[in-house]
Design a protein around this motif. Sequence first.
Motif, mmCIF file in Angstrom:
data_model
loop_
_atom_site.group_PDB
_atom_site.id
_atom_site.type_symbol
_atom_site.label_atom_id
_atom_site.label_comp_id
_atom_site.label_asym_id
_atom_site.label_seq_id
_atom_site.Cartn_x
_atom_site.Cartn_y
_atom_site.Cartn_z
ATOM 1 N N ALA A 1 0.844 -1.205 0.000
ATOM 2 C CA ALA A 1 0.000 0.000 0.000
ATOM 3 C C ALA A 1 0.879 1.255 0.000
ATOM 4 C CB ALA A 1 -0.931 -0.002 1.207
ATOM 5 N N GLY A 2 2.005 1.194 0.721
ATOM 6 C CA GLY A 2 2.928 2.343 0.758
ATOM 7 C C GLY A 2 3.509 2.615 -0.619
ATOM 8 N N ALA A 3 3.871 1.539 -1.314
ATOM 9 C CA ALA A 3 4.454 1.697 -2.648
ATOM 10 C C ALA A 3 3.396 2.223 -3.624
ATOM 11 C CB ALA A 3 5.009 0.361 -3.125
ATOM 12 N N ALA A 4 2.150 1.752 -3.498
ATOM 13 C CA ALA A 4 1.062 2.236 -4.378
ATOM 14 C C ALA A 4 0.843 3.733 -4.124
ATOM 15 C CB ALA A 4 -0.225 1.454 -4.116
ATOM 16 N N ALA A 5 0.875 4.116 -2.839
ATOM 17 C CA ALA A 5 0.680 5.527 -2.470
ATOM 18 C C ALA A 5 1.783 6.376 -3.091
ATOM 19 C CB ALA A 5 0.711 5.672 -0.952
ATOM 20 N N SER A 6 3.009 5.899 -2.963
ATOM 21 C CA SER A 6 4.143 6.660 -3.460
ATOM 22 C C SER A 6 4.099 6.769 -4.992
ATOM 23 C CB SER A 6 5.403 5.966 -2.942
ATOM 24 O OG SER A 6 6.525 6.366 -3.600
ATOM 25 N N ALA A 7 3.568 5.733 -5.649
ATOM 26 C CA ALA A 7 3.462 5.773 -7.115
ATOM 27 C C ALA A 7 2.417 6.796 -7.578
ATOM 28 C CB ALA A 7 3.113 4.383 -7.645
ATOM 29 N N ILE A 8 1.275 6.859 -6.886
ATOM 30 C CA ILE A 8 0.245 7.820 -7.323
ATOM 31 C C ILE A 8 0.586 9.246 -6.873
ATOM 32 C CG2 ILE A 8 -1.654 6.134 -7.418
ATOM 33 C CD1 ILE A 8 -2.525 7.851 -4.746
ATOM 34 N N ALA A 9 1.441 9.330 -5.831
ATOM 35 C CA ALA A 9 1.763 10.647 -5.261
ATOM 36 C C ALA A 9 2.617 11.501 -6.185
ATOM 37 C CB ALA A 9 2.469 10.475 -3.911
ATOM 38 N N GLU B 1 17.841 2.857 10.994
ATOM 39 C CA GLU B 1 16.965 2.864 12.173
ATOM 40 C C GLU B 1 15.485 2.894 11.765
ATOM 41 O OE1 GLU B 1 18.254 4.779 15.643
ATOM 42 O OE2 GLU B 1 16.236 5.237 16.348
ATOM 43 N N ARG B 2 15.182 3.616 10.698
ATOM 44 C CA ARG B 2 13.789 3.669 10.229
ATOM 45 C C ARG B 2 13.325 2.292 9.761
ATOM 46 N NH1 ARG B 2 13.296 6.910 5.877
ATOM 47 N NH2 ARG B 2 15.468 7.450 5.609
ATOM 48 N N ALA B 3 14.230 1.570 9.084
ATOM 49 C CA ALA B 3 13.884 0.225 8.619
ATOM 50 C C ALA B 3 13.658 -0.699 9.818
ATOM 51 C CB ALA B 3 14.978 -0.313 7.715
ATOM 52 N N GLU B 4 14.509 -0.549 10.842
ATOM 53 C CA GLU B 4 14.360 -1.390 12.039
ATOM 54 C C GLU B 4 13.035 -1.120 12.746
ATOM 55 O OE1 GLU B 4 17.899 -0.816 14.421
ATOM 56 O OE2 GLU B 4 19.106 -1.755 12.833
ATOM 57 N N ARG B 5 12.679 0.171 12.846
ATOM 58 C CA ARG B 5 11.406 0.530 13.508
ATOM 59 C C ARG B 5 10.226 -0.072 12.734
ATOM 60 N NH1 ARG B 5 12.310 6.984 14.256
ATOM 61 N NH2 ARG B 5 14.035 6.918 15.711
ATOM 62 N N ARG B 6 10.272 0.070 11.404
ATOM 63 C CA ARG B 6 9.181 -0.455 10.573
ATOM 64 C C ARG B 6 9.104 -1.977 10.705
ATOM 65 N NH1 ARG B 6 6.018 2.210 6.594
ATOM 66 N NH2 ARG B 6 5.772 3.780 8.114
ATOM 67 N N LEU C 1 14.589 -2.424 4.121
ATOM 68 C CA LEU C 1 15.540 -1.317 3.989
ATOM 69 C C LEU C 1 15.623 -0.859 2.534
ATOM 70 C CD1 LEU C 1 17.669 0.570 5.231
ATOM 71 C CD2 LEU C 1 19.374 -1.228 4.935
ATOM 72 N N ARG C 2 15.653 -1.834 1.618
ATOM 73 C CA ARG C 2 15.694 -1.497 0.188
ATOM 74 C C ARG C 2 14.457 -0.701 -0.222
ATOM 75 N NH1 ARG C 2 17.725 -6.431 -1.047
ATOM 76 N NH2 ARG C 2 15.675 -7.260 -1.470
ATOM 77 N N GLU C 3 13.276 -1.163 0.250
ATOM 78 C CA GLU C 3 12.024 -0.476 -0.104
ATOM 79 C C GLU C 3 11.996 0.945 0.459
ATOM 80 O OE1 GLU C 3 9.025 -3.130 1.363
ATOM 81 O OE2 GLU C 3 9.367 -4.536 -0.289
ATOM 82 N N ILE C 4 12.477 1.090 1.697
ATOM 83 C CA ILE C 4 12.488 2.413 2.334
ATOM 84 C C ILE C 4 13.400 3.372 1.567
ATOM 85 C CG2 ILE C 4 13.442 3.617 4.380
ATOM 86 C CD1 ILE C 4 11.771 1.892 6.098
ATOM 87 N N LEU C 5 14.583 2.883 1.167
ATOM 88 C CA LEU C 5 15.520 3.733 0.421
ATOM 89 C C LEU C 5 14.944 4.120 -0.939
ATOM 90 C CD1 LEU C 5 18.905 1.999 1.330
ATOM 91 C CD2 LEU C 5 18.121 4.261 2.066
ATOM 92 N N ALA C 6 14.258 3.155 -1.584
ATOM 93 C CA ALA C 6 13.678 3.429 -2.907
ATOM 94 C C ALA C 6 12.559 4.458 -2.770
ATOM 95 C CB ALA C 6 13.139 2.141 -3.516
ATOM 96 N N ARG C 7 11.746 4.307 -1.714
ATOM 97 C CA ARG C 7 10.618 5.231 -1.510
ATOM 98 C C ARG C 7 11.136 6.634 -1.159
ATOM 99 N NH1 ARG C 7 6.018 5.190 2.272
ATOM 100 N NH2 ARG C 7 6.612 3.200 3.159
ATOM 101 N N ASP C 8 12.175 6.694 -0.320
ATOM 102 C CA ASP C 8 12.796 7.992 0.032
ATOM 103 C C ASP C 8 13.252 8.702 -1.240
ATOM 104 O OD1 ASP C 8 12.583 7.437 2.688
ATOM 105 O OD2 ASP C 8 14.739 7.300 3.089
ATOM 106 N N ALA C 9 13.952 7.930 -2.102
ATOM 107 C CA ALA C 9 14.517 8.528 -3.310
ATOM 108 C C ALA C 9 13.386 9.057 -4.192
ATOM 109 C CB ALA C 9 15.343 7.498 -4.061
ATOM 110 N N ARG C 10 12.330 8.248 -4.348
ATOM 111 C CA ARG C 10 11.218 8.672 -5.200
ATOM 112 C C ARG C 10 10.523 9.904 -4.609
ATOM 113 N NH1 ARG C 10 7.729 3.907 -7.275
ATOM 114 N NH2 ARG C 10 7.451 3.618 -5.057
ATOM 115 N N ASP C 11 10.316 9.901 -3.283
ATOM 116 C CA ASP C 11 9.630 11.031 -2.632
ATOM 117 C C ASP C 11 10.473 12.313 -2.707
ATOM 118 O OD1 ASP C 11 7.523 9.405 -2.032
ATOM 119 O OD2 ASP C 11 8.009 9.176 0.095
ATOM 120 N N ALA C 12 11.808 12.144 -2.607
ATOM 121 C CA ALA C 12 12.675 13.333 -2.591
ATOM 122 C C ALA C 12 12.937 13.876 -3.993
ATOM 123 C CB ALA C 12 14.004 12.992 -1.909
#
Length: 226
Positions: free
Chosen positions: A96-104, A153-158, A175-186
């Motif tokens: 759902a996070g990845a879908a959100a980031s794609a439409i965002a 740390e964010r990946a560990e919390r998630r 961790l890979r997904e978080i880094l990919a989402r960060d890059a796309r969002d930024a």
Amino acid sequence: MSTIPVLTIDGPSGSGKGTVSRAVADRLGWHYLDSGALYRSVGLAASWAGVDFSDHASLVRCAFDTKVRFDTSGDDEPRVIVNGVDATDELRTETAGAAASAIAVISEVRAALLDKQRAFRRRPGLVADGRDMGTVIFPDAEFKVFLTASAQERAERRYNQLKAKGLAVKMDSLLREILARDARDAQRAVAPLRPAADAITVDSTGMPVEQVIDRVLSLVQTKRGR
Ligand code: C5P
């Protein structure tokens, strides 16, 4: 310009924005906007409807039409009702996070959600959590925080959060997904993730959540007391 106070808390995924924002809203007795849940809900509603994610016109229609309601009647976290269905658990998944980031990344989708987000600004005040709360949605907010933490740390919390909910996850893929989402969002052209010029950055790496909550509350109280 509205005189209703707003505290914006922006930051990358897993920075603890949700927990901190909810707790701060609770202590101040203010309303709370989880803008990520709106993007997640639109992404989910589009998947439910079998919309092709390259079909921007249908995604924009979905952004206008999807009805999202936050049910705060229980003792726990608010339940998120999407088009009449309790989607709270499904919304939290990385899918759902990845879908959100794609439409965002679609500017018309963001425009469709603009008024829906601003409608949350009600007395006595609002804590708004997201990526562009301080830069685009509430640029005139009185209080702006940019909350961050190291990617590890964010990946560990998630990981711990999802595991506690009984969801099967792998640390390295998270961790890979978080880094990919960060890059796309930024890197996206519209409303990229970045601190507002007048935001105070709080790096919560190694900080217990209670300490982060106190720090954000003290920022608000100090400014209000001035
Ligand atoms: O905050 P959360 O992880 O629930 O957000 C999911 C996704 O929705 C983010 O990765 C981002 O792409 C998008 N989002 C956004 N603007 C917001 C909130 C979320 O673009 N204000």
